[in-house]
Design an enzyme around this catalytic site. Structure first.
Site, PDB file in Angstrom:
ATOM      1  N   ARG A 121       0.858  -1.195   0.000  1.00 60.00           N
ATOM      2  CA  ARG A 121       0.000   0.000   0.000  1.00 60.00           C
ATOM      3  C   ARG A 121       0.888   1.237   0.000  1.00 60.00           C
ATOM      4  O   ARG A 121       0.992   1.951   1.000  1.00 60.00           O
ATOM      5  CB  ARG A 121      -0.944  -0.056   1.185  1.00 60.00           C
ATOM      6  CG  ARG A 121      -2.095  -0.990   0.874  1.00 60.00           C
ATOM      7  CD  ARG A 121      -3.053  -1.163   1.981  1.00 60.00           C
ATOM      8  NE  ARG A 121      -4.377  -1.479   1.450  1.00 60.00           N
ATOM      9  CZ  ARG A 121      -5.415  -1.802   2.205  1.00 60.00           C
ATOM     10  NH1 ARG A 121      -5.299  -1.843   3.505  1.00 60.00           N
ATOM     11  NH2 ARG A 121      -6.568  -2.073   1.644  1.00 60.00           N
ATOM     12  N   GLN A 126      -1.221   2.459  -5.466  1.00 62.78           N
ATOM     13  CA  GLN A 126      -2.621   2.666  -5.065  1.00 62.78           C
ATOM     14  C   GLN A 126      -3.591   2.242  -6.157  1.00 62.78           C
ATOM     15  O   GLN A 126      -4.646   1.681  -5.878  1.00 62.78           O
ATOM     16  CB  GLN A 126      -2.848   4.133  -4.723  1.00 62.78           C
ATOM     17  CG  GLN A 126      -2.577   4.443  -3.268  1.00 62.78           C
ATOM     18  CD  GLN A 126      -3.025   5.832  -2.902  1.00 62.78           C
ATOM     19  OE1 GLN A 126      -2.544   6.811  -3.447  1.00 62.78           O
ATOM     20  NE2 GLN A 126      -3.949   5.930  -1.984  1.00 62.78           N
ATOM     21  N   ASP A 129      -4.414  -1.449  -5.978  1.00 62.52           N
ATOM     22  CA  ASP A 129      -4.781  -1.956  -4.656  1.00 62.52           C
ATOM     23  C   ASP A 129      -6.158  -2.643  -4.708  1.00 62.52           C
ATOM     24  O   ASP A 129      -7.196  -2.003  -4.535  1.00 62.52           O
ATOM     25  CB  ASP A 129      -4.776  -0.784  -3.669  1.00 62.52           C
ATOM     26  CG  ASP A 129      -5.038  -1.208  -2.234  1.00 62.52           C
ATOM     27  OD1 ASP A 129      -5.404  -2.374  -2.013  1.00 62.52           O
ATOM     28  OD2 ASP A 129      -4.879  -0.364  -1.344  1.00 62.52           O
ATOM     29  N   SER A 132      -8.393  -2.441  -1.533  1.00 66.91           N
ATOM     30  CA  SER A 132      -9.184  -1.205  -1.385  1.00 66.91           C
ATOM     31  C   SER A 132     -10.337  -1.161  -2.373  1.00 66.91           C
ATOM     32  O   SER A 132     -11.463  -0.828  -2.004  1.00 66.91           O
ATOM     33  CB  SER A 132      -8.292   0.025  -1.588  1.00 66.91           C
ATOM     34  OG  SER A 132      -7.434   0.183  -0.493  1.00 66.91           O
ATOM     35  N   TYR A 229      -2.312  -0.396  10.539  1.00 68.10           N
ATOM     36  CA  TYR A 229      -3.365  -1.368  10.846  1.00 68.10           C
ATOM     37  C   TYR A 229      -3.645  -1.393  12.339  1.00 68.10           C
ATOM     38  O   TYR A 229      -2.933  -0.783  13.131  1.00 68.10           O
ATOM     39  CB  TYR A 229      -2.943  -2.760  10.368  1.00 68.10           C
ATOM     40  CG  TYR A 229      -2.970  -2.893   8.873  1.00 68.10           C
ATOM     41  CD1 TYR A 229      -4.103  -3.352   8.221  1.00 68.10           C
ATOM     42  CD2 TYR A 229      -1.871  -2.519   8.109  1.00 68.10           C
ATOM     43  CE1 TYR A 229      -4.136  -3.450   6.843  1.00 68.10           C
ATOM     44  CE2 TYR A 229      -1.884  -2.616   6.733  1.00 68.10           C
ATOM     45  CZ  TYR A 229      -3.029  -3.085   6.104  1.00 68.10           C
ATOM     46  OH  TYR A 229      -3.071  -3.172   4.737  1.00 68.10           O
TER      47      TYR A 229
END
Ligand code: NAD
Length: 537
Positions: A121, A126, A129, A132, A229
Site C-alpha cells: 500500500r 494505489q 490496490d 481497497s 493497521y
C-alpha cells in the site's frame, strides 16, 4: 505477447478479470487478448463486447490460456493450470494463506504466480490496490443489503400520515469498507455512529458526518501499528469495548461489522447476548465472516434470524456488485501488468527486483519464492492442481472476548491497561492463524487453522491521504439552497429498545417553501450531533 482470461470456475464468483475497456488498453500495449466465451456474463459483459474491443474468443479455458504469456484471473486458476505454459505470469487474488497444496501446484506448473492482494500500500501502487477497490464496494453493498432486509425506511420522513424516524446505523471497524459504509448509510439518510480502535479514524468518521463512539483510553491511543493497521487489543480493552458496545448496540437498527486484524482471526465484537438485546427487525451485516466473523452468530454464506434480528453472512460481498467490482479489479490488473511489460519490445519483462514484484510474486522457476509462504516440509513433485472447492474442514471459531458488567458510559474511565501492547506474533506458526476465506472452501463454518498457515503480513503502508470515500456525502439541502430545512433529530423520535413500535406522529405535510420558515435546530434536541436528511414531502 498474448494475454488470456479464462472464465471463473467458482460458483459464487461473478466477477471477471478483464473488461472491454482493459482489453482495448492491452491491445494498445501491443498485446493480443483471448477471452473464454461467457467469461463476462456474470458481470453483464457479452462476448460480442469483448470482440468489439479487439479480443479473440476461445471455447474452453484450456484453449484460452494455451500459449498465453499472461493469464489474468479473479481467483487462482483451477484445472486450466495444467494448460498454462511454464514461465507464464498468472495474476489473480491468490488467497495464499494456508493453501500449501495450491501454492505447490502453481510452483509445479512452472508459472510465475502473483497475488494481487499482497500489493504494497504505497503511493505508486494505489491504482493496483485490489483490497481497497473491492473493500470499498463491499462496504457500500453491506449497507444496501442491510437496507433491503430492514423492514423500515432509512431516512427520516415527514409525511401526511406521520413522521418516520431515521434508521440508526452503527459501523464497527472504519477501514476502507467501514468508511464507505458510513458514507452510504449517510447518503440514505441514516443516523450513523461508528467505532474503531485506531485513533486516526475518529476524524475520518466525523468528516463523513457520523459520530465516533469508542473506548478512548491509553491503549486506544497506541492501537495503530506503524503499518497503519489495528493491533489485537488486550483482554482488558476488549472487555471495556464490549461494555460500551453492549449499551450502544441495543439502541441500533442496523449494525455493520468490518473489523479485521492482520495475522489474526477477526475480533469477536458482537456476542449472542448483544444480538438478542436488539429489537426484532434489526439487521446485522458481518463483513468479516470469511475471517471468522465479528458477530458470534453470523454464519458464512447464510442469512440467519435470531429472535427477529437478521444476521447477514454473505460471502464475496464485492462480487455481489459484479459489474462494478470487475471494472475496478480489471483496472487494478491493467495497472500492474503495465509495469511488467517492456513498452519498446512489447514483451513481458518482469523485473524481480521491483518492489511490487517482490511483494506479490509467489512462485517462479518451479519454486515458491515468497518468503512468507515457504513450505515447512518438502512438497511431493507430483502435486495435482487444487480442486476448485476444497473439502469443508472442522470448525474452529475464535473465542469471544470476556464480558464485563454493562455500562452506558461512552468515554472510558482511566485505564489500568499497561502502556505496551504486544504486536501480533510474527512467528511462522501463529497461535491463531487466519482461516482461509470460506468462499474458497464452501465450508459452512469457519475453517480449522492449520499448522502451516502463515500469518498475514502487514502491507507496507505509506502515509497517504486517509481512505475516505472520494464521493463526499451530499450536504443537507439547507446548505445547498434546497427547498427543505433538515429537521433536528431527537433520540425520542427514533425507535427505542426492543418492544415499542415506531411512533408515527401525525404532522402536517411540509410546505415546499419551508426553507423560509424557522425550524428547530437545537443541539439539545440533536443528541447525536447529526443533521438528518431532508423530509419527504
Ligand atoms: P482492515 O480491513 O485491516 O480492518 C478494518 C478496520 O477494522 C480497521 O480500521 C481496523 O482498525 C478495525 N479494527 C480492528 N480491530 C478492531 C476492533 N477490535 N474494534 C473495532 N475496529 C477494529 O483495514 P483496511 O481497510 O485494510 O485499512 C487498514 C489501513 O490501511 C488503514 O489505516 C487505511 O487507511 C490504510 N490504507 C492505506 C492505503 C494506501 O494506499 N496507502 C489504502 C487503503 C487503506
Amino acid at each position: 505477447m498474448r494475454i488470456a482470461v479464462p472464465t471463473e470456475t467458482d460458483a459464487g464468483e461473478a466477477r471477471v478479470a478483464a473488461t472491454p475497456e482493459t482489453v482495448k488498453k492491452f491491445k494498445a500495449l501491443g498485446a493480443s487478448v483471448t477471452i473464454q466465451r461467457g467469461a463476462g456474463l456474470g458481470s453483464g459483459i457479452l462476448d460480442a463486447e469483448y470482440e468489439a474491443a479487439g479480443a479473440e474468443l476461445a471455447a474452453t479455458a484450456a484453449d484460452a490460456v494455451r500459449d498465453a504469456d499472461i493469464v489474468l484471473g479473479v481467483r487462482r486458476p483451477g484445472s486450466e493450470l495444467a494448460a498454462i505454459r511454464p514461465g507464464a505470469a498468472v495474476i489473480a487474488i491468490m488467497d495464499p494463506y494456508g493453501q500449501d497444496a495450491a501454492l505447490a501446484a502453481l510452483a509445479h506448473a512452472g508459472v510465475e504466480a502473483f497475488a494481487m492482494e499482497l500489493m504494497p500500500r504505497i503511493t505508486r501502487a494505489q491504482v493496483m490496490d485490489v483490497l481497497s477497490s473491492q473493500a470499498n464496494l463491499a462496504g457500500y453493498r453491506s449497507v444496501i443489503d442491510a437496507a433491503a432486509e430492514y423492514g423500515r425506511a432509512f431516512p427520516m420522513m415527514m409525511t401526511a400520515a406521520g413522521t418516520v424516524p431515521a434508521a440508526k446505523v452503527f459501523i464497527m471497524g472504519v477501514g476502507v469498507a467501514g468508511l464507505q459504509a458510513i458514507a452510504t448509510a449517510r447518503r440514505l439518510g441514516a443516523i450513523v455512529t461508528a467505532t474503531d480502535v485506531r485513533p486516526a479514524t475518529k476524524e475520518q468518521v466525523e468528516s463523513l458526518g457520523a459520530k465516533f463512539v469508542a473506548v478512548e483510553d491509553e491503549e486506544f491511543k497506541q492501537a495503530e501499528t506503524a503499518g497503519g493497521y489495528a493491533k489485537e487489543m488486550s483482554k482488558e480493552y476488549q472487555a471495556k469495548q464490549a461494555t460500551l458496545v453492549r449499551g450502544h448496540i441495543a439502541r441500533q437498527d442496523i449494525v455493520i461489522t468490518t473489523a479485521l486484524i492482520p495475522g489474526r482471526p477477526a475480533p469477536r465484537l458482537i456476542t449472542a447476548e448483544m444480538v438478542r438485546s436488539m429489537r426484532a427487525g434489526s439487521v446485522i451485516v458481518d463483513l468479516a465472516v470469511e475471517r471468522g466473523g465479528n458477530c458470534e452468530l453470523a454464519k458464512p454464506g447464510e442469512v440467519v434470524t435470531v429472535d427477529g434480528v437478521k444476521i447477514l453472512g454473505h460471502l464475496n460481498v464485492a462480487g455481489r456488485l459484479a459489474a462494478t467490482a470487475s471494472a475496478l479489479y480489471a483496472r487494478n490488473l491493467y495497472a500492474f501488468v503495465e509495469t511488467l511489460i517492456d513498452k519498446k519490445t512489447q514483451k513481458l519483462a518482469i523485473n524481480p527486483d521491483d518492489e511490487l514484484v517482490k511483494a506479490t510474486c509467489l512462485t517462479r522457476g518451479g519454486a515458491i519464492v515468497h518468503p512468507n509462504f515457504q513450505p515447512k516440509a518438502p512438497v511431493a513433485a507430483t502435486v495435482e492442481p487444487p480442486p476448485a472447492h476444497a473439502e469443508p474442514a472442522a470448525a474452529a471459531p475464535a473465542s469471544p472476548p470476556e464480558q464485563t458488567a454493562a455500562s452506558e458510559t461512552l468515554v472510558a474511565a482511566p485505564s489500568p491497561i499497561p502502556e505496551h501492547v504486544p504486536e501480533p506474533a510474527p512467528a511462522a506458526v501463529p497461535h491463531e492463524p487466519v482461516p482461509p476465506p470460506l468462499h474458497e472452501t464452501g465450508a459452512p463454518e469457519p475453517i480449522a487453522h492449520t499448522e502451516h498457515a502463515a500469518p498475514l503480513p502487514e502491507h507496507v503502508y505509506e502515509a497517504v491521504p486517509a481512505a475516505v470515500p472520494h464521493e463526499p456525502v451530499p450536504p443537507p439541502l439547507h446548505e445547498t439552497g434546497g427547498a427543505h430545512e433538515p429537521i433536528a433529530h431527537t433520540e425520542q423520535a427514533a425507535p427505542v429498545a426492543n418492544a415499542e413500535p415506531i411512533p408515527i406522529e401525525t404532522a402536517p405535510a411540509p410546505r415546499l417553501d419551508a426553507a423560509s420558515e424557522p425550524v428547530e435546530t437545537s443541539e439539545e434536541a440533536s443528541t447525536d450531533g447529526q443533521r438528518d436528511t431532508p423530509a419527504n414531502p
